[in-house]
Design a protein around this motif. Structure first.
Motif, short mmCIF file in Angstrom:
data_model
loop_
_atom_site.label_atom_id
_atom_site.label_comp_id
_atom_site.label_asym_id
_atom_site.label_seq_id
_atom_site.Cartn_x
_atom_site.Cartn_y
_atom_site.Cartn_z
N PRO A 139 0.81 -1.23 0.00
CA PRO A 139 0.00 0.00 0.00
C PRO A 139 0.84 1.27 0.00
CG PRO A 139 -0.89 -1.61 1.55
CD PRO A 139 0.42 -2.15 1.07
N GLN A 140 2.00 1.24 0.67
CA GLN A 140 2.85 2.41 0.73
C GLN A 140 3.50 2.73 -0.62
OE1 GLN A 140 3.02 -0.18 2.88
NE2 GLN A 140 1.86 0.84 4.54
N GLN A 141 3.58 1.75 -1.49
CA GLN A 141 4.21 1.94 -2.79
C GLN A 141 3.19 1.91 -3.93
OE1 GLN A 141 6.95 -1.46 -2.05
NE2 GLN A 141 8.60 -0.02 -2.50
N SER A 142 1.97 2.28 -3.61
CA SER A 142 0.89 2.22 -4.60
C SER A 142 1.12 3.22 -5.73
CB SER A 142 -0.45 2.50 -3.94
OG SER A 142 -0.80 1.48 -3.03
N ARG A 143 0.62 2.85 -6.89
CA ARG A 143 0.64 3.70 -8.07
C ARG A 143 -0.75 3.71 -8.69
NH1 ARG A 143 4.55 5.05 -5.97
NH2 ARG A 143 6.70 5.23 -6.74
N TRP A 144 -1.09 4.84 -9.30
CA TRP A 144 -2.38 4.97 -9.95
C TRP A 144 -2.17 5.43 -11.39
CZ3 TRP A 144 -1.36 6.13 -4.95
CH2 TRP A 144 -2.21 5.64 -3.97
N THR A 145 -3.06 4.99 -12.28
CA THR A 145 -2.96 5.35 -13.69
C THR A 145 -4.31 5.84 -14.19
OG1 THR A 145 -1.26 3.66 -14.04
CG2 THR A 145 -2.35 4.54 -16.00
N LEU A 146 -4.31 6.96 -14.87
CA LEU A 146 -5.55 7.47 -15.45
C LEU A 146 -5.98 6.58 -16.61
CD1 LEU A 146 -4.88 11.32 -15.64
CD2 LEU A 146 -6.42 10.13 -14.08
N PRO A 147 -7.27 6.38 -16.81
CA PRO A 147 -7.73 5.63 -17.98
C PRO A 147 -7.37 6.38 -19.27
CG PRO A 147 -9.58 6.61 -16.81
CD PRO A 147 -8.38 6.81 -15.94
N GLN A 194 -2.36 11.58 4.49
CA GLN A 194 -0.91 11.70 4.60
C GLN A 194 -0.35 12.77 3.66
OE1 GLN A 194 1.03 9.73 6.87
NE2 GLN A 194 -1.05 9.42 7.63
N GLY A 195 -0.60 12.61 2.36
CA GLY A 195 -0.15 13.60 1.39
C GLY A 195 1.28 13.45 0.94
N SER A 196 1.95 12.39 1.39
CA SER A 196 3.35 12.19 1.02
C SER A 196 3.54 11.05 0.01
CB SER A 196 4.18 11.89 2.28
OG SER A 196 3.66 10.76 2.97
N GLU A 197 2.45 10.47 -0.50
CA GLU A 197 2.54 9.34 -1.41
C GLU A 197 3.05 9.81 -2.78
OE1 GLU A 197 -1.09 8.74 1.29
OE2 GLU A 197 -0.13 10.37 0.18
N GLN A 198 4.14 9.23 -3.22
CA GLN A 198 4.70 9.59 -4.50
C GLN A 198 3.76 9.21 -5.64
OE1 GLN A 198 7.53 11.38 -5.03
NE2 GLN A 198 6.89 11.43 -7.18
N GLY A 199 3.02 8.11 -5.46
CA GLY A 199 2.09 7.67 -6.49
C GLY A 199 1.01 8.69 -6.77
N LEU A 200 0.51 9.37 -5.73
CA LEU A 200 -0.51 10.40 -5.94
C LEU A 200 0.08 11.65 -6.59
CD1 LEU A 200 -2.61 10.16 -2.65
CD2 LEU A 200 -3.14 9.22 -4.90
N THR A 201 1.29 12.00 -6.19
CA THR A 201 1.96 13.14 -6.82
C THR A 201 2.19 12.88 -8.30
OG1 THR A 201 3.06 13.66 -4.72
CG2 THR A 201 3.96 14.66 -6.70
N ASP A 202 2.60 11.66 -8.63
CA ASP A 202 2.79 11.30 -10.04
C ASP A 202 1.47 11.35 -10.80
OD1 ASP A 202 5.46 10.92 -9.49
OD2 ASP A 202 5.31 8.73 -9.33
N LEU A 203 0.38 10.99 -10.12
CA LEU A 203 -0.93 11.01 -10.78
C LEU A 203 -1.35 12.44 -11.12
CD1 LEU A 203 -3.32 9.26 -11.69
CD2 LEU A 203 -4.30 9.55 -9.41
N VAL A 204 -1.00 13.40 -10.27
CA VAL A 204 -1.28 14.80 -10.57
C VAL A 204 -0.56 15.22 -11.85
CG1 VAL A 204 -0.99 17.17 -9.76
CG2 VAL A 204 -1.71 15.40 -8.15
#
Length: 378
Positions: free
Chosen positions: A92-100, A115-125
């Protein structure tokens, strides 16, 4: 391991609650009010969007955020498509998300995290920026995610942290924040109202806070078990496998949230299913538990060493106590036929927001009582 007598001693309960869970659930109403105030200061009420988005995409990090996303889908899907982006990754700490592939300028990306420190969410932005997709987030102030959203001219709504917005959320254990769900949900509902996803005017949102206060008054530590629905439910769930049955989209969301907090906070597994499918899905489990029960007429069985049999407890979550529906009646009949104990949670009449708030808050209180009364003797 569950000490039911502890429920009748508020002072002992307070001493046993070393993580402050009871205070967290009792302060849910205040947490909503704080979150709404911070959202107003961030400018959510001043938004004047040009129509609602084609699709709302949700990316949630953590169990509380995932439950918020689940509830938003239940509340807003009738207006426009609301889709939760599934995370990938080894942990969960290393999660990544991808836009369709179809996501673009007509769509809105909402990011939810305490938290706001997840790199996966920052990459999603960054992905959203490249596609022209508008981004907004509920996240702690000054967190990397908040800064990333502001850089792409999105809106970052503050997460109302219980320890103050000047502290570092990474220093706190998310499992100890029993009110994180409400601090994430309230600003998201305010934003959803502004973009036309659902109807959640400011007065209705403060009404949710009032409903949470009412639940806290009925379920607080000073209220005796026999008149306290949360303490009663906690005692009934001790040493049992809960089967959380629901009828309706809101109660189904509350049931999934209940199962999550039982697992993450109380360390107790639970199974969920929606009526009427629950009757078929969990019917074999009920029959097996009944068949596996020790035969009381077996004189030669080992009464000292034999383990306790599988104890099931059905918890029926209803959105309207005044209109139980045919599936509810069938659930009661099946529980009786299989000799499975049955508990019921029903919300008082009210709007969808009030209904969801009452069901989730009562389940949260029950989970905390179960957690604290079990931890006292470990």
């Amino acid at each position: 391991m569950f000490d039911e007598s502890l429920l009748e001693d508020p002072e002992a309960l307070a001493r046993a609650d070393s993580r402050g869970l009871l205070l967290g659930v009792a302060a849910a109403g205040a947490r909503v009010r704080t979150a709404l105030r911070l959202a107003e200061e961030a400018g959510v009420t001043a938004l004047r969007p040009d129509g609602r988005p084609r699709t709302v995409l949700l990316a949630a990090s953590g169990p509380d955020a995932a439950a918020v996303a689940d509830l938003l889908v239940a509340l807003g899907s009738a207006t426009c498509p609301v889709e939760v982006l599934p995370p990938t990754g080894p942990t969960p700490q290393q999660s990544r998300w991808t836009l369709p592939g179809w996501a673009g300028p007509l769509d809105l990306l909402l990011l939810i995290t305490p938290q706001g420190s997840e790199q996966g969410l920052t990459d999603l932005v960054e992905q959203a920026y490249r596609r022209g997709c508008t981004a907004a987030a509920v996240t702690p102030v000054k967190a990397p995610l908040a800064e990333a959203v502001e850089q792409v001219h999105g809106m970052a709504l503050p997460f109302a942290a219980p320890f103050g917005n000047g502290a570092d959320p990474a220093d706190e254990d998310p499992a100890n924040d029993a009110g994180a769900f409400w601090a994430l949900l309230a600003p998201l509902l305010a934003l959803a109202d502004r973009i036309g996803l659902l109807s959640a005017p400011t007065q209705a949102l403060y009404g949710v806070a009032d409903r949470l206060d009412e639940v806290a008054a009925r379920c607080g530590p000073a209220i005796a078990t026999y008149t306290n629905p949360a303490k009663t439910l906690a005692a009934e769930l001790a040493d049992a496998l809960p089967l959380l049955w629901s009828q309706g989209r809101l109660s189904a969301t509350a049931a999934r949230r209940f199962a999550t907090v039982l697992g993450t906070r109380a360390g107790q597994p639970a199974l969920t299913a929606e009526l009427p499918a629950a009757l078929t899905v969990h019917g074999p489990l009920q029959a097996s538990a009944l068949a596996l029960a020790a035969d009381p007429e077996d004189f030669f069985r080992d009464r000292v060493e034999e383990p306790g049999g599988l104890r099931l407890r059905i918890v029926l979550l209803q959105e309207n106590s005044e209109q139980p529906g045919a599936a509810t009646l069938a659930a009661r009949e099946q529980a009786y036929a299989h000799d499975t104990p049955l508990s019921e949670i029903a919300a008082a009449p009210g709007g969808p927001l009030d209904t969801a708030a009452e069901l989730i808050a009562l389940a949260d209180f029950a989970t905390v009582y179960l957690t604290v009364a079990s931890a006292e003797r470990t």
